[in-house]
Scaffold this motif. Structure first.
Motif, short mmCIF file in Angstrom:
data_model
loop_
_atom_site.label_atom_id
_atom_site.label_comp_id
_atom_site.label_asym_id
_atom_site.label_seq_id
_atom_site.Cartn_x
_atom_site.Cartn_y
_atom_site.Cartn_z
N ARG A 50 1.44 -4.16 -2.95
CA ARG A 50 1.54 -2.82 -3.01
C ARG A 50 1.80 -2.14 -1.90
O ARG A 50 2.40 -1.32 -1.55
CB ARG A 50 0.27 -2.20 -4.08
CG ARG A 50 -0.04 -2.94 -4.97
CD ARG A 50 -1.13 -2.35 -5.72
NE ARG A 50 -1.18 -3.33 -6.91
CZ ARG A 50 -2.01 -2.93 -7.88
NH1 ARG A 50 -2.99 -1.75 -7.84
NH2 ARG A 50 -2.51 -3.84 -9.14
N ILE A 54 5.39 0.08 -0.23
CA ILE A 54 5.34 1.55 0.02
C ILE A 54 5.93 1.97 1.26
O ILE A 54 6.74 2.93 1.30
CB ILE A 54 3.66 2.05 0.11
CG1 ILE A 54 3.02 2.00 -1.18
CG2 ILE A 54 3.60 3.47 0.55
CD1 ILE A 54 1.51 2.09 -1.04
N ILE A 183 2.09 1.72 -5.94
CA ILE A 183 0.73 1.92 -5.93
C ILE A 183 -0.10 1.41 -7.09
O ILE A 183 -1.01 0.64 -6.86
CB ILE A 183 0.14 3.18 -5.54
CG1 ILE A 183 0.59 3.81 -4.24
CG2 ILE A 183 -1.32 3.46 -5.58
CD1 ILE A 183 0.32 5.24 -3.74
#
Length: 205
Positions: A50, A54, A183
Motif C-alpha cells: 500500500r 501511494i 490505501i
C-alpha cells in the motif's frame, strides 16, 4: 558540501539515496517474509504494498499541478491558495524548474516495475498502481502540451479558465481516487485507464 553542485545533480543524488533506502527496506521486508514461518501469497496486499503504491502518484500530481493548478488556483479562495503555497507549491516549483527530473523518475519506475525482466519481484498491486500512475502522468503531460500552446487570450478567458479548471479537477479526482483505493488495498477502477493497465499486465503474464 553540495552547495557548489547544480540543482539537477542534487536532485539525482536525492533520488538515488531515496531509491537505495526504499530498496533496502524492501529487501529487509523480503528477508522477514522468507524467514517467517507464515507463508505469504504474492497476491496478498500488505502494508508495504500500500505504501509503495501511494508514492508513484506524486509524479502525475506534480505534473497536473504544474500544467493546470498554477493557473487556476489563484482564482480560488485565498485560504486554499495559502494552504497550497505552504504545502505543495515548493514541490511544484522544484519540479517545474527541473523538467528532466520527471523523465528520470518515469524511466526508473519503468525499469523497476514495468519491464518483464524487472529486478524487483513481482507484486501485482504495486505494479498496477505504478503503471496507472505512469499512464496518468502521460495523460497529464499530453493535456498540458495541448493546453499550454493555446493563445493567451483564450487561456485567460472565461472558457479557457473553465477548461483549465475541468482538467485540473480531472487530475485531482483521478489521483485522489487512486490514492484512496491504494490505501484501502483495493484496485482502482478508472474507466479506460485502469482497463488499459489491466491489459498491459495481462499481456506480460
Amino acid at each position: 558540501m553540495l552547495k557548489g553542485l547544480p540543482q539537477w545533480i542534487i536532485a539525482i543524488i536525492i533520488l538515488f539515496i531515496l531509491f537505495m533506502v526504499i530498496a533496502t527496506i524492501y529487501q529487509f521486508y523480503r528477508f522477514l517474509i522468507n524467514t517467517s514461518s507464515i507463508k505469504f501469497n504474492k497476491n496478498d496486499i500488505t502494508v508495504v504494498d500500500r505504501i509503495g503504491s501511494i508514492m508513484p502518484y506524486w509524479l502525475p500530481l506534480l505534473e497536473g499541478l504544474q500544467n493546470f493548478g498554477q493557473q487556476i488556483l489563484p482564482y480560488y479562495l485565498s485560504s486554499i491558495m495559502s494552504i497550497y503555497k505552504k504545502t505543495l507549491m515548493p514541490f511544484v516549483v522544484f519540479y517545474a524548474t527541473h523538467p528532466a527530473l520527471a523523465f528520470i523518475v518515469f524511466f526508473i519506475l519503468y525499469y523497476l516495475f514495468v519491464r518483464a525482466k524487472s529486478p524487483i519481484p513481482n507484486r501485482p498491486f504495486i505494479r498496477f498502481n505504478v503503471i496507472q500512475s505512469m499512464l496518468l502522468f502521460l495523460i497529464n503531460s499530453l493535456l498540458g502540451a495541448i493546453f499550454r500552446p493555446l493563445p493567451i487570450e483564450f487561456r485567460t478567458s472565461l472558457y479557457g479558465l473553465m477548461l483549465c479548471n475541468t482538467l485540473f479537477w480531472f487530475v485531482l479526482c483521478t489521483i485522489c481516487y487512486s490514492l484512496v483505493k491504494a490505501i484501502k488495498g483495493k484496485y482502482a477502477k478508472i474507466p479506460v485507464i485502469s482497463q488499459a493497465v489491466r491489459i498491459q499486465i495481462d499481456n506480460q503474464l
